[in-house]
Design a protein around this motif. Sequence first.
Motif, PDB file in Angstrom:
ATOM      1  N   SER A   1       0.742  -1.075   0.123  1.00  0.00           N
ATOM      2  CA  SER A   1      -0.041   0.030   0.068  1.00  0.00           C
ATOM      3  C   SER A   1       0.915   1.210  -0.029  1.00  0.00           C
ATOM      4  O   SER A   1       1.867   1.420   0.674  1.00  0.00           O
ATOM      5  CB  SER A   1      -0.879   0.041   1.233  1.00  0.00           C
ATOM      6  OG  SER A   1      -1.484   1.243   1.395  1.00  0.00           O
ATOM      7  N   LYS A   2       0.365   2.276  -0.755  1.00  0.00           N
ATOM      8  CA  LYS A   2       1.000   3.529  -0.492  1.00  0.00           C
ATOM      9  C   LYS A   2       1.291   4.118   0.858  1.00  0.00           C
ATOM     10  O   LYS A   2       2.148   5.003   1.048  1.00  0.00           O
ATOM     11  CB  LYS A   2       0.367   4.695  -1.590  1.00  0.00           C
ATOM     12  CG  LYS A   2       0.422   4.218  -3.182  1.00  0.00           C
ATOM     13  CD  LYS A   2      -0.425   5.110  -3.989  1.00  0.00           C
ATOM     14  CE  LYS A   2      -0.238   4.977  -5.419  1.00  0.00           C
ATOM     15  NZ  LYS A   2      -0.926   5.776  -6.162  1.00  0.00           N
ATOM     16  N   ARG A   3       0.377   3.745   1.621  1.00  0.00           N
ATOM     17  CA  ARG A   3       0.558   4.371   3.081  1.00  0.00           C
ATOM     18  C   ARG A   3       1.923   3.981   3.851  1.00  0.00           C
ATOM     19  O   ARG A   3       2.379   4.764   4.557  1.00  0.00           O
ATOM     20  CB  ARG A   3      -0.768   3.961   4.092  1.00  0.00           C
ATOM     21  CG  ARG A   3      -0.636   2.511   4.258  1.00  0.00           C
ATOM     22  CD  ARG A   3      -1.739   2.251   5.050  1.00  0.00           C
ATOM     23  NE  ARG A   3      -2.184   0.829   5.619  1.00  0.00           N
ATOM     24  CZ  ARG A   3      -2.611  -0.086   4.839  1.00  0.00           C
ATOM     25  NH1 ARG A   3      -3.102   0.190   3.688  1.00  0.00           N
ATOM     26  NH2 ARG A   3      -2.493  -1.364   5.427  1.00  0.00           N
ATOM     27  N   TYR A   4       2.707   2.909   3.205  1.00  0.00           N
ATOM     28  CA  TYR A   4       3.713   2.682   3.888  1.00  0.00           C
ATOM     29  C   TYR A   4       5.041   3.481   3.328  1.00  0.00           C
ATOM     30  O   TYR A   4       5.928   3.343   3.773  1.00  0.00           O
ATOM     31  CB  TYR A   4       4.036   1.221   3.541  1.00  0.00           C
ATOM     32  CG  TYR A   4       3.051   0.290   4.242  1.00  0.00           C
ATOM     33  CD1 TYR A   4       2.777   0.357   5.518  1.00  0.00           C
ATOM     34  CD2 TYR A   4       2.251  -0.737   3.697  1.00  0.00           C
ATOM     35  CE1 TYR A   4       1.571  -0.441   6.309  1.00  0.00           C
ATOM     36  CE2 TYR A   4       1.219  -1.216   3.990  1.00  0.00           C
ATOM     37  CZ  TYR A   4       0.937  -1.157   5.352  1.00  0.00           C
ATOM     38  OH  TYR A   4      -0.154  -1.933   6.110  1.00  0.00           O
ATOM     39  N   GLY A   5       4.742   4.333   2.263  1.00  0.00           N
ATOM     40  CA  GLY A   5       6.017   5.017   1.569  1.00  0.00           C
ATOM     41  C   GLY A   5       6.830   4.502   1.121  1.00  0.00           C
ATOM     42  O   GLY A   5       8.096   5.028   1.218  1.00  0.00           O
ATOM     43  N   LEU A   6       6.803   3.322   0.742  1.00  0.00           N
ATOM     44  CA  LEU A   6       7.656   2.809  -0.076  1.00  0.00           C
ATOM     45  C   LEU A   6       8.148   2.829  -1.439  1.00  0.00           C
ATOM     46  O   LEU A   6       6.921   2.925  -2.223  1.00  0.00           O
ATOM     47  CB  LEU A   6       7.577   1.141   0.199  1.00  0.00           C
ATOM     48  CG  LEU A   6       7.553   0.617   1.508  1.00  0.00           C
ATOM     49  CD1 LEU A   6       7.318  -0.996   1.607  1.00  0.00           C
ATOM     50  CD2 LEU A   6       8.622   0.733   2.373  1.00  0.00           C
ATOM     51  N   ALA A   7       9.210   2.797  -2.130  1.00  0.00           N
ATOM     52  CA  ALA A   7       9.303   2.977  -3.526  1.00  0.00           C
ATOM     53  C   ALA A   7       8.736   1.531  -4.102  1.00  0.00           C
ATOM     54  O   ALA A   7       8.964   0.664  -3.696  1.00  0.00           O
ATOM     55  CB  ALA A   7      10.938   2.872  -3.787  1.00  0.00           C
TER      56      ALA A   7
END
Length: 271
Positions: A260-266
Amino acid sequence: MANTQNKGTALITGSSSGIGAVYADRLARRGYDLILVARNQERLNALAKKLTSATGRSIEVVPADLNARADLARVEKILREDASITMLVNNAGIGAIKPLLDTDVNKMDELISVNIAALTRLTYAAAPAFVSRGAGTIVNISSVVGIAPEMLNGVYGASKAFVTALSQSLQHELAPKGLRIQAVLPAATATEFWALSGKPVSELPQHIVMTPENVVDAALAGLDQGELVTIPVLQDGKVWDDYEAARRAMSSLLGGTTPSKRYGLAQTSAA
């Protein structure tokens, strides 16, 4: 009064007292012969004598400790080989109410052995025989703590979550083959569970404690109505329907290649 209609045989575990004994009474009056399984032979014999006199049904007593491998294997053999059995009520269980850190891990191992392993083995013994005949009912006694594990001991709650999840999986797999699967989730019930767990039921607020008779009568009414999960104390069934609908909706979202984008991972793609 005896019911002259023979509905086959119901095997009930943990049937010497409490919820199991009430199931024995109600099912005998509905026209089932019984196989009563529990550790206390004296209580089993007394219950069998009482129900035989009241209903005229055939009642077999099987003293067994489901934590003992040989006893468990004996009950499995009965389920596999007795073609008269049309219902299995997995009621036997061990309770725990103390916090995890205050509980002996060996006692929790015994709890897991009965609440999960024995129930699973008995289900595996009964289900193929039921499938071969295209009919049969499995009733698994779970608990509301399976969906509210914060309420009591975590291992106990987890064991009951297993029972509910297994029941739902069995419903999905075996209903098309003619089987009926029901999970029953009692809340606080006036049985020996509490005293055996270290807190007499008399110490509970009495307005939250249901009688085992009411639990079983509601469970059987739910079975008659086709409920897959019966929660006797839940006043508005739509609450469970909404809960289940949300769970099923979420299940369609549980697959994908990227976090998920909420984890801020590339975001990376597979090589």
